[in-house]
Design a protein around this motif. Structure first.
Motif, mmCIF file in Angstrom:
data_model
loop_
_atom_site.group_PDB
_atom_site.id
_atom_site.type_symbol
_atom_site.label_atom_id
_atom_site.label_comp_id
_atom_site.label_asym_id
_atom_site.label_seq_id
_atom_site.Cartn_x
_atom_site.Cartn_y
_atom_site.Cartn_z
ATOM 1 N N GLN A 284 0.791 -1.135 -0.342
ATOM 2 C CA GLN A 284 0.127 -0.152 0.570
ATOM 3 C C GLN A 284 0.914 1.529 0.232
ATOM 4 O O GLN A 284 0.406 2.409 -0.360
ATOM 5 C CB GLN A 284 -0.904 0.223 0.728
ATOM 6 N N SER A 285 1.933 0.797 0.800
ATOM 7 C CA SER A 285 2.568 2.065 1.168
ATOM 8 C C SER A 285 3.904 2.578 -0.083
ATOM 9 O O SER A 285 5.155 3.331 -0.545
ATOM 10 C CB SER A 285 3.618 2.337 2.058
ATOM 11 N N GLY A 286 4.110 1.354 -0.961
ATOM 12 C CA GLY A 286 5.390 1.359 -2.077
ATOM 13 C C GLY A 286 7.074 1.230 -1.822
ATOM 14 O O GLY A 286 7.316 1.703 -2.082
ATOM 15 N N CYS A 287 6.346 0.349 -0.708
ATOM 16 C CA CYS A 287 7.854 0.129 0.162
ATOM 17 C C CYS A 287 7.816 -1.646 -0.544
ATOM 18 O O CYS A 287 7.423 -2.243 0.092
ATOM 19 C CB CYS A 287 8.280 1.047 1.447
ATOM 20 N N ALA A 288 9.233 -1.946 0.083
ATOM 21 C CA ALA A 288 9.765 -2.818 0.122
ATOM 22 C C ALA A 288 9.696 -3.687 2.039
ATOM 23 O O ALA A 288 10.301 -2.393 2.282
ATOM 24 C CB ALA A 288 11.540 -3.369 -0.456
ATOM 25 N N LEU A 289 9.572 -4.991 2.289
ATOM 26 C CA LEU A 289 9.325 -5.208 3.012
ATOM 27 C C LEU A 289 11.532 -5.586 3.225
ATOM 28 O O LEU A 289 11.480 -7.196 2.413
ATOM 29 C CB LEU A 289 8.799 -6.366 3.758
ATOM 30 N N LEU A 290 12.100 -5.089 3.863
ATOM 31 C CA LEU A 290 13.460 -5.825 3.569
ATOM 32 C C LEU A 290 14.427 -6.983 4.283
ATOM 33 O O LEU A 290 15.177 -7.904 3.942
ATOM 34 C CB LEU A 290 14.548 -3.836 3.822
ATOM 35 N N GLY A 291 13.082 -7.236 5.402
ATOM 36 C CA GLY A 291 14.165 -8.196 6.526
ATOM 37 C C GLY A 291 13.020 -7.738 7.446
ATOM 38 O O GLY A 291 12.186 -7.315 8.025
ATOM 39 N N GLY A 292 13.165 -8.785 8.532
ATOM 40 C CA GLY A 292 12.690 -8.459 9.924
ATOM 41 C C GLY A 292 13.528 -9.412 11.063
ATOM 42 O O GLY A 292 14.337 -10.065 10.870
ATOM 43 N N ARG B 190 -5.086 3.363 7.997
ATOM 44 C CA ARG B 190 -5.208 3.872 6.986
ATOM 45 C C ARG B 190 -3.486 4.241 6.005
ATOM 46 O O ARG B 190 -3.447 5.259 7.548
ATOM 47 C CB ARG B 190 -6.454 5.087 6.373
ATOM 48 N N ILE B 191 -3.331 4.372 5.118
ATOM 49 C CA ILE B 191 -2.281 4.315 4.843
ATOM 50 C C ILE B 191 -2.103 5.636 3.702
ATOM 51 O O ILE B 191 -3.194 5.671 2.539
ATOM 52 C CB ILE B 191 -1.231 3.354 3.992
ATOM 53 N N TYR B 192 -1.865 6.875 3.999
ATOM 54 C CA TYR B 192 -1.889 7.577 3.140
ATOM 55 C C TYR B 192 -1.081 8.693 2.253
ATOM 56 O O TYR B 192 -0.106 9.113 1.228
ATOM 57 C CB TYR B 192 -2.064 9.323 3.658
ATOM 58 N N VAL B 193 -0.155 7.601 2.246
ATOM 59 C CA VAL B 193 1.539 7.837 1.665
ATOM 60 C C VAL B 193 0.910 8.279 -0.281
ATOM 61 O O VAL B 193 1.913 8.735 -0.321
ATOM 62 C CB VAL B 193 2.566 6.650 1.449
ATOM 63 N N LYS B 194 0.417 6.767 -0.820
ATOM 64 C CA LYS B 194 0.856 7.158 -2.573
ATOM 65 C C LYS B 194 -0.058 8.281 -2.562
ATOM 66 O O LYS B 194 0.056 9.346 -3.281
ATOM 67 C CB LYS B 194 0.146 5.837 -3.056
ATOM 68 N N PRO B 195 -1.260 8.844 -2.117
ATOM 69 C CA PRO B 195 -2.196 10.108 -2.082
ATOM 70 C C PRO B 195 -1.764 11.344 -2.472
ATOM 71 O O PRO B 195 -1.360 12.089 -3.049
ATOM 72 C CB PRO B 195 -3.960 9.659 -1.753
ATOM 73 N N VAL B 196 -1.070 11.135 -1.041
ATOM 74 C CA VAL B 196 -0.110 12.559 -0.682
ATOM 75 C C VAL B 196 1.112 12.745 -1.914
ATOM 76 O O VAL B 196 1.158 14.128 -2.120
ATOM 77 C CB VAL B 196 0.302 12.535 1.098
ATOM 78 N N LEU B 197 1.457 11.591 -1.414
ATOM 79 C CA LEU B 197 2.791 11.980 -2.052
ATOM 80 C C LEU B 197 3.143 12.268 -4.131
ATOM 81 O O LEU B 197 2.908 13.103 -4.977
ATOM 82 C CB LEU B 197 3.467 11.020 -2.449
ATOM 83 N N ASP B 198 1.565 11.598 -4.587
ATOM 84 C CA ASP B 198 1.224 12.205 -5.507
ATOM 85 C C ASP B 198 0.164 13.450 -5.962
ATOM 86 O O ASP B 198 0.602 14.585 -6.601
ATOM 87 C CB ASP B 198 0.017 11.596 -5.935
ATOM 88 N N LEU B 199 0.214 14.221 -4.587
ATOM 89 C CA LEU B 199 -0.216 15.317 -4.746
ATOM 90 C C LEU B 199 0.767 16.027 -4.519
ATOM 91 O O LEU B 199 0.776 17.455 -5.166
ATOM 92 C CB LEU B 199 -1.192 16.052 -3.633
ATOM 93 N N LEU B 200 1.645 15.989 -4.175
ATOM 94 C CA LEU B 200 2.703 17.059 -4.185
ATOM 95 C C LEU B 200 3.655 16.725 -5.796
ATOM 96 O O LEU B 200 3.885 17.722 -5.975
ATOM 97 C CB LEU B 200 3.949 15.998 -3.043
#
Length: 371
Positions: free
Chosen positions: A126-134, A216-226
């Motif tokens: 949803q936020s467009g990032c990678a799950l890099l480990g854990g 709710r994850i706001y990353v994609k719409p807010v970055l798109d607005l910017l």
């Protein structure tokens, strides 16, 4: 005695990791240099940035997890974990690049752990990032059987010249609020005291499942607005706020910090937010919590009340931003404006007597005013 007899089943851990792999794979994005299983995750800094600034945030799910355990529904709280981190770094205008999680438990069940990681992977997608480990830690005797804890952190990137620092916020700026999906992942120590029956019917579901609705994850719409504002982004969007723990009163003043520092240097009084309570629909779950015993006068100190993210914009860009979100199906409302507090006169007088470097701060009630 061996490790298994002491309570740690390493083979169950191996089974969990095998189940994680498919979830991790669907989060892969350009920049990931290796897969899970090594000692560290590696990510290449994108070459398109002239002056890249790394931005990081960390958080956990908190006691909302208790509701997931009680309902035996484990596949959504991972979204909350990611959301609490990526929504925070978004406030600087940063794009999340990767996420790492930490899952701890008393006795590991690989199926439960896989559901938790599924939620984390959903949040990453949803936020467009990678799950890099854990890390998955089994600690018998330290956590109660059947209980898990989840935390994590996100690392993002921003162009130095396009960081949203808040220093450009000024009186007259409009405040646009983006709708929340529910209670999100804050205030659950109070919620759990109020809600006695998680199976109580509520709306089209139960109150328990309503409370488990992911943040709710706001990353994609807010970055798109910017991005839509191109080189005008920092003059259009002056500040951003994630309405997280502490509700309106604790979080909205955080975006005024840089602007207030500049204002102090010029002998000006601090900023405040004037919020119109009737400018957005408060979600029914908050009214239900009041019916169950929550102090109605304190709700905005704890909960998001239906607004999960706030942007301070130049009035010149208000209509464009509202239309932008509407076209994407995101409920957005002009919820107020930036002003100088009614306490401005006393604050200005106090400022006059301060030595250089000192500060005169508004109280939460002076910094956030409801009308």
């Amino acid at each position: 005695m061996d490790y298994k007899q002491a309570g740690v089943d390493v083979h169950e851990g191996y089974r969990a990791v095998e189940k994680y792999k498919a979830e991790v794979k669907r989060t892969l994005i350009p920049g990931v240099l290796n897969g899970i299983g090594g000692f560290a995750g590696m990510f290449e800094v994108p070459k398109s940035y002239k002056e890249p600034v790394m931005v990081s945030g960390t958080d956990g799910v908190g006691t909302k997890l208790d509701i997931a355990f009680a309902l035996k529904k484990y596949d959504t709280v991972g979204i909350d974990c990611v959301a609490m981190c990526v929504n925070d770094i978004l406030c600087c205008g940063a794009r999340p690049l990767y996420f790492l999680d930490y899952i701890a438990c008393g006795n590991l069940d690989s199926s439960v752990a896989a559901d938790l990681v599924k939620g984390i992977a959903d949040g990453c997608v949803q936020s467009g990032c990678a799950l890099l480990g854990g890390e998955t830690a089994e600690m018998p005797g330290f956590y109660d059987k059947g209980k898990y804890d989840i935390a994590g952190f996100s690392v993002g990137i921003a162009e130095k010249a396009r960081i949203i620092s808040g220093e450009n916020i000024s009186e007259g700026d409009v405040l646009i609020g983006l709708a929340s999906s529910g209670v999100h992942s804050n205030g659950f120590s109070l919620v759990r005291r109020l809600v006695k029956d998680l199976h109580q019917p509520f709306g089209a579901s139960s109150i328990g499942l309503t409370l488990l609705e992911p943040t709710r994850i706001y990353v994609k719409p807010v970055l798109d607005l910017l991005e839509s504002f191109e080189n005008h982004a920092t003059s259009a969007v002056r500040g951003m706020v994630h309405i997280t723990g502490g509700g309106f009163y604790e979080n909205i003043p955080r975006m005024f910090t840089a602007a207030d520092a500049l204002r102090r240097s010029k002998g000006k009084a601090p900023l405040c937010a004037r919020i119109r309570k009737d400018s957005w629909p408060v979600l029914p779950i908050f009214g239900e919590l009041v019916k169950l015993g929550a102090d109605a006068d304190k709700m905005f100190y704890t909960f998001n009340m239906g607004i999960g993210f706030v942007l301070a914009l130049s009035p010149d860009y208000e209509a464009k931003a509202l239309e932008f979100f509407k076209e994407r199906g995101i409920a957005a409302y002009t919820i107020g404006k930036v002003d100088v507090s009614d306490a401005a006169a006393s604050i200005s007088s106090e400022l006059a007597g301060l030595r250089e470097g000192a500060s005169a701060a508004l109280t939460q009630e002076q910094a956030v005013l409801f009308e």
